[in-house]
Design a protein around this motif. Sequence first.
Motif, mmCIF file in Angstrom:
data_model
loop_
_atom_site.group_PDB
_atom_site.id
_atom_site.type_symbol
_atom_site.label_atom_id
_atom_site.label_comp_id
_atom_site.label_asym_id
_atom_site.label_seq_id
_atom_site.Cartn_x
_atom_site.Cartn_y
_atom_site.Cartn_z
ATOM 1 N N ALA A 1 -1.596 -4.559 -7.703
ATOM 2 C CA ALA A 1 -2.523 -5.661 -7.423
ATOM 3 C C ALA A 1 -3.736 -5.359 -7.391
ATOM 4 C CB ALA A 1 -1.835 -6.202 -6.282
ATOM 5 N N LEU A 2 -3.998 -3.819 -6.866
ATOM 6 C CA LEU A 2 -5.304 -3.391 -6.826
ATOM 7 C C LEU A 2 -6.096 -3.098 -7.885
ATOM 8 C CD1 LEU A 2 -4.586 -0.820 -4.036
ATOM 9 C CD2 LEU A 2 -5.213 -3.169 -3.648
ATOM 10 N N ALA B 1 3.025 -13.926 -3.832
ATOM 11 C CA ALA B 1 2.796 -13.401 -2.730
ATOM 12 C C ALA B 1 1.590 -12.179 -2.699
ATOM 13 C CB ALA B 1 4.018 -12.462 -2.020
ATOM 14 N N TYR B 2 1.559 -11.487 -3.884
ATOM 15 C CA TYR B 2 0.428 -10.470 -4.201
ATOM 16 C C TYR B 2 -0.782 -11.318 -4.721
ATOM 17 C CZ TYR B 2 3.016 -6.511 -2.620
ATOM 18 O OH TYR B 2 3.454 -5.468 -1.695
ATOM 19 N N TYR C 1 13.113 -3.056 -4.357
ATOM 20 C CA TYR C 1 12.234 -2.415 -3.350
ATOM 21 C C TYR C 1 11.081 -1.689 -4.216
ATOM 22 C CZ TYR C 1 10.324 0.748 0.301
ATOM 23 O OH TYR C 1 9.324 1.533 1.022
ATOM 24 N N HIS C 2 11.480 -0.919 -5.167
ATOM 25 C CA HIS C 2 10.647 -0.041 -5.938
ATOM 26 C C HIS C 2 9.551 -1.159 -6.862
ATOM 27 C CE1 HIS C 2 11.664 3.742 -4.876
ATOM 28 N NE2 HIS C 2 12.896 3.375 -4.983
ATOM 29 N N TYR C 3 10.348 -2.354 -7.456
ATOM 30 C CA TYR C 3 9.554 -3.332 -8.122
ATOM 31 C C TYR C 3 8.316 -3.818 -7.178
ATOM 32 C CZ TYR C 3 8.485 -7.440 -10.473
ATOM 33 O OH TYR C 3 7.733 -8.554 -11.154
ATOM 34 N N LEU C 4 8.672 -4.125 -6.144
ATOM 35 C CA LEU C 4 7.742 -4.700 -5.006
ATOM 36 C C LEU C 4 6.515 -3.698 -4.919
ATOM 37 C CD1 LEU C 4 9.763 -6.995 -2.655
ATOM 38 C CD2 LEU C 4 8.442 -7.419 -4.799
ATOM 39 N N ASN C 5 6.980 -2.574 -4.667
ATOM 40 C CA ASN C 5 6.039 -1.308 -4.559
ATOM 41 C C ASN C 5 5.014 -1.419 -5.813
ATOM 42 O OD1 ASN C 5 6.663 -0.194 -2.046
ATOM 43 N ND2 ASN C 5 8.071 1.558 -2.929
ATOM 44 N N PHE C 6 5.618 -1.448 -6.783
ATOM 45 C CA PHE C 6 4.598 -1.464 -8.036
ATOM 46 C C PHE C 6 3.768 -2.510 -8.207
ATOM 47 C CE2 PHE C 6 4.674 -3.895 -12.306
ATOM 48 C CZ PHE C 6 3.823 -2.941 -12.924
ATOM 49 N N LEU C 7 4.295 -3.864 -7.871
ATOM 50 C CA LEU C 7 3.445 -5.210 -7.525
ATOM 51 C C LEU C 7 2.191 -4.893 -6.645
ATOM 52 C CD1 LEU C 7 5.885 -7.805 -7.792
ATOM 53 C CD2 LEU C 7 4.434 -7.112 -9.844
ATOM 54 N N THR D 1 3.378 -15.696 7.849
ATOM 55 C CA THR D 1 4.516 -14.560 7.836
ATOM 56 C C THR D 1 5.697 -14.993 7.069
ATOM 57 O OG1 THR D 1 3.262 -13.497 9.720
ATOM 58 C CG2 THR D 1 5.503 -12.891 9.066
ATOM 59 N N PHE D 2 6.156 -16.132 7.819
ATOM 60 C CA PHE D 2 7.591 -16.437 7.021
ATOM 61 C C PHE D 2 7.274 -16.988 5.677
ATOM 62 C CE2 PHE D 2 8.646 -16.868 11.672
ATOM 63 C CZ PHE D 2 9.734 -16.171 11.832
ATOM 64 N N TRP D 3 6.119 -17.650 5.296
ATOM 65 C CA TRP D 3 5.904 -18.133 4.055
ATOM 66 C C TRP D 3 5.823 -16.972 3.225
ATOM 67 C CZ3 TRP D 3 2.058 -16.855 0.646
ATOM 68 C CH2 TRP D 3 2.048 -17.721 -0.623
ATOM 69 N N LEU D 4 5.199 -15.846 3.393
ATOM 70 C CA LEU D 4 5.095 -14.820 2.721
ATOM 71 C C LEU D 4 6.391 -13.921 2.464
ATOM 72 C CD1 LEU D 4 3.226 -12.563 1.334
ATOM 73 C CD2 LEU D 4 3.017 -11.554 3.429
ATOM 74 N N MET D 5 7.241 -14.141 3.711
ATOM 75 C CA MET D 5 8.547 -13.369 3.554
ATOM 76 C C MET D 5 9.406 -14.304 2.540
ATOM 77 S SD MET D 5 9.558 -12.449 7.207
ATOM 78 C CE MET D 5 9.058 -11.135 8.059
#
Length: 249
Positions: A208-209, A53-54, A198-204, A39-43
């Motif tokens: 990813a799907l 991460a994705y 925040y929205h860029y990470l939502n996009f990623l 979890t800390f690595w992912l953060m």
Amino acid sequence: MLPTTVNGTARRGPHRSTSLLPTYLRRIIKPKQMDLEYTFWLMLQLCISPKTAYRHTSYHKQTKNQWARDDPAFVVICCVLVATAATAYCVTFSDGLWHSVLTVASAVLVDFLLVGWAIATAGWFLANRFLRKKNVHSHAIEQHVEWMYAFDVHCNSYFPLFILLYVVQFLLSPLLLWRSFVSAVLSNALYAIALAYYHYLNFLGYSALPFLEHTEVFLWPVAGILLALPFAVLSSFNATRFTLSIYFG
């Protein structure tokens, strides 16, 4: 996760997501079952290399046969971090114990969890209703976005925002709260960067799907943020002063 086929029909994602909840909730009260190191690595990766991460989200799908995390460690750690940061703000700006308790509870339960639930639900609905690729082969298994995965995407996106708008803002608050043009510019830029990321990470997260298309719609709010930024600066609006005034007057 990919839904399985039962009696010729695909089992939908929400049902499978619901089946994760008992295990998910049970692990919350058993910290030893949480993978804190991962979890800390992912953060860290979400802040410095979100695509990495994705990529591991895809590995998770291959090993667990589901897209959503079955480990509540990320949510638990985020709740603890938000509560700790909100407490620091209350010690600095609040003038009463009861008000501080309400502020900390609001930061965790409303700002992170309730708003996250609403955003995840909107993203889950949008992705399943409009963004799924049409199956060109009748024998292909129909795939759906799990609600739990949509909430994971929100949590992933929230952590860098937390770093910027809780930690960095707190450290820079003596400067950002000045009544000056420079302070307003810095404050508005900080909020613009945090919200855009925040929205860029939502996009990623949704891109990813492999069964979704046109996921660039999750980047549309970024355009709105960039358009609003010059107007906020020219009007001497200070996002930090405005936000803290809501919580502390």
